[in-house]
Scaffold this motif. Structure first.
Motif, mmCIF file in Angstrom:
data_model
loop_
_atom_site.group_PDB
_atom_site.id
_atom_site.type_symbol
_atom_site.label_atom_id
_atom_site.label_comp_id
_atom_site.label_asym_id
_atom_site.label_seq_id
_atom_site.Cartn_x
_atom_site.Cartn_y
_atom_site.Cartn_z
ATOM 1 N N PHE A 154 0.848 -1.182 0.000
ATOM 2 C CA PHE A 154 0.000 0.000 0.000
ATOM 3 C C PHE A 154 0.892 1.244 0.000
ATOM 4 C CE2 PHE A 154 -2.835 -3.169 1.912
ATOM 5 C CZ PHE A 154 -3.973 -2.985 1.139
ATOM 6 N N ILE A 155 0.617 2.147 -0.941
ATOM 7 C CA ILE A 155 1.446 3.335 -1.086
ATOM 8 C C ILE A 155 0.587 4.591 -1.038
ATOM 9 C CG2 ILE A 155 2.984 4.609 -2.656
ATOM 10 C CD1 ILE A 155 3.990 1.970 -3.713
ATOM 11 N N CYS A 156 1.018 5.555 -0.230
ATOM 12 C CA CYS A 156 0.459 6.898 -0.293
ATOM 13 C C CYS A 156 1.625 7.869 -0.266
ATOM 14 C CB CYS A 156 -0.555 7.165 0.821
ATOM 15 S SG CYS A 156 0.116 7.245 2.481
ATOM 16 N N ASN A 205 2.961 8.141 3.754
ATOM 17 C CA ASN A 205 2.975 6.878 4.510
ATOM 18 C C ASN A 205 2.723 7.141 5.997
ATOM 19 O OD1 ASN A 205 5.333 4.240 5.344
ATOM 20 N ND2 ASN A 205 3.191 4.037 4.782
ATOM 21 N N ARG A 215 -3.183 6.797 5.510
ATOM 22 C CA ARG A 215 -3.981 5.853 4.727
ATOM 23 C C ARG A 215 -3.268 4.541 4.439
ATOM 24 N NH1 ARG A 215 -5.401 10.435 0.437
ATOM 25 N NH2 ARG A 215 -3.387 11.105 1.266
ATOM 26 N N SER A 216 -2.024 4.597 3.974
ATOM 27 C CA SER A 216 -1.319 3.352 3.646
ATOM 28 C C SER A 216 -1.012 2.537 4.894
ATOM 29 C CB SER A 216 -0.037 3.660 2.866
ATOM 30 O OG SER A 216 0.780 4.570 3.562
ATOM 31 N N GLN A 217 -0.720 3.213 6.010
ATOM 32 C CA GLN A 217 -0.483 2.498 7.270
ATOM 33 C C GLN A 217 -1.753 1.793 7.747
ATOM 34 O OE1 GLN A 217 2.338 2.051 8.819
ATOM 35 N NE2 GLN A 217 3.739 3.688 8.193
ATOM 36 N N ARG A 221 -2.576 -1.206 5.431
ATOM 37 C CA ARG A 221 -1.710 -2.351 5.740
ATOM 38 C C ARG A 221 -2.219 -3.101 6.964
ATOM 39 N NH1 ARG A 221 1.459 -3.046 9.712
ATOM 40 N NH2 ARG A 221 1.408 -0.840 10.284
ATOM 41 N N SER A 265 3.581 -1.234 3.797
ATOM 42 C CA SER A 265 3.191 0.089 3.291
ATOM 43 C C SER A 265 4.430 0.946 3.116
ATOM 44 C CB SER A 265 2.199 0.771 4.236
ATOM 45 O OG SER A 265 2.838 1.144 5.453
ATOM 46 N N THR A 322 -2.220 1.985 -4.609
ATOM 47 C CA THR A 322 -2.079 3.352 -4.114
ATOM 48 C C THR A 322 -3.393 3.777 -3.471
ATOM 49 O OG1 THR A 322 -2.638 4.183 -6.329
ATOM 50 C CG2 THR A 322 -0.304 4.075 -5.755
ATOM 51 N N VAL A 323 -3.266 4.452 -2.336
ATOM 52 C CA VAL A 323 -4.469 4.857 -1.605
ATOM 53 C C VAL A 323 -4.570 6.375 -1.490
ATOM 54 C CG1 VAL A 323 -4.764 2.701 -0.343
ATOM 55 C CG2 VAL A 323 -3.252 4.455 0.590
#
Length: 224
Positions: free
Chosen positions: A102-104, A107, A110-112, A115, A128, A172-173
């Motif tokens: 998961f990537i933002c 980090n 959202r990505s945390q 995950r 993430s 991607t988030v």
């Protein structure tokens, strides 16, 4: 049959009519796992802008898809599928991956959260990262995770550089991260809760991510 039942039946009939076109079904198939911009849809389907706009208008009119402005490049928009409008109609093809990434941008939220939610719902491990990682995870993300029994107290933002492998499923988030990763397999256009800064914003982001994870996780298998 009462008036409410008649209205519900007519709404169902309109949705079926909206889907009675192979091009619109292809749009729905592509959106079944993630969001895409009209340009991305046009490229993948091989369709003119005017014709795609017509099909999206039909789907949007019946509440099957919706569009939202990018938080990154404001000239872009993303089209998302409303899963409640298609109960049982979206194909559940499987995706093989050794890991989900998961990537933002930062980090930090959202990505945390994605995950942590994913790892509680799938045997496929998730990590993430961020395109421009922050110094720390946002306190609001730690707090909303704790409210749902998840621990982000030791999480540290990390750079996406060198993290992604060919066998990973990248999601991607945030819009900015997606626009830096044009070849990303999947995109979830989730509003940035850090921008709002309220507990309500973090709750809304968590709920959106949880809903997305619960829909996708059963379709992702651990690759050999």
């Amino acid at each position: 049959m009462n008036d409410e039942q008649i209205l519900a039946l007519e709404a169902r009939a309109r949705r079926h009519a909206a889907l009675a076109d192979s091009a619109r079904l292809r749009v729905v198939d592509l959106l079944s796992a993630g969001d895409l911009s009209p340009t991305e849809l046009r490229t993948r389907i091989g369709m003119t802008s005017n014709l795609l706009a017509h099909h999206l208008n039909v789907l949007e009119r019946e509440g099957i898809v919706s569009r939202g402005r990018s938080e990154g490049d404001g000239r872009r928009s993303y089209v998302r599928l409303d899963p409640s409008a298609l109960s049982g109609l979206v194909p559940l093809s499987t995706i093989d991956a050794t890991r989900v990434v998961f990537i933002c941008t930062a980090n930090s939220a959202r990505s945390q959260l994605a995950r942590a939610i994913w790892n509680g719902n799938s045997p496929v491990p998730a990590v993430s990262a961020g395109t421009h990682p922050a110094q720390r995870v946002a306190p609001g993300a730690v707090q909303v995770a704790a409210r749902h029994g998840l621990d982000l107290s030791d999480a540290v933002p990390a750079s996406a550089d060198g993290v992604v492998a060919a066998s990973d499923l990248i999601i991607t988030v945030c819009d900015r991260a997606h626009e830096e990763y044009p070849a990303t397999a999947l995109h979830w256009s989730v509003p940035d809760p850090v921008r709002g800064g309220t507990s309500e914003a973090f709750d809304a982001a968590f709920a959106e991510l949880q809903s997305r994870v619960e829909r996708l996780a059963p379709r992702v298998r651990l690759a050999a």
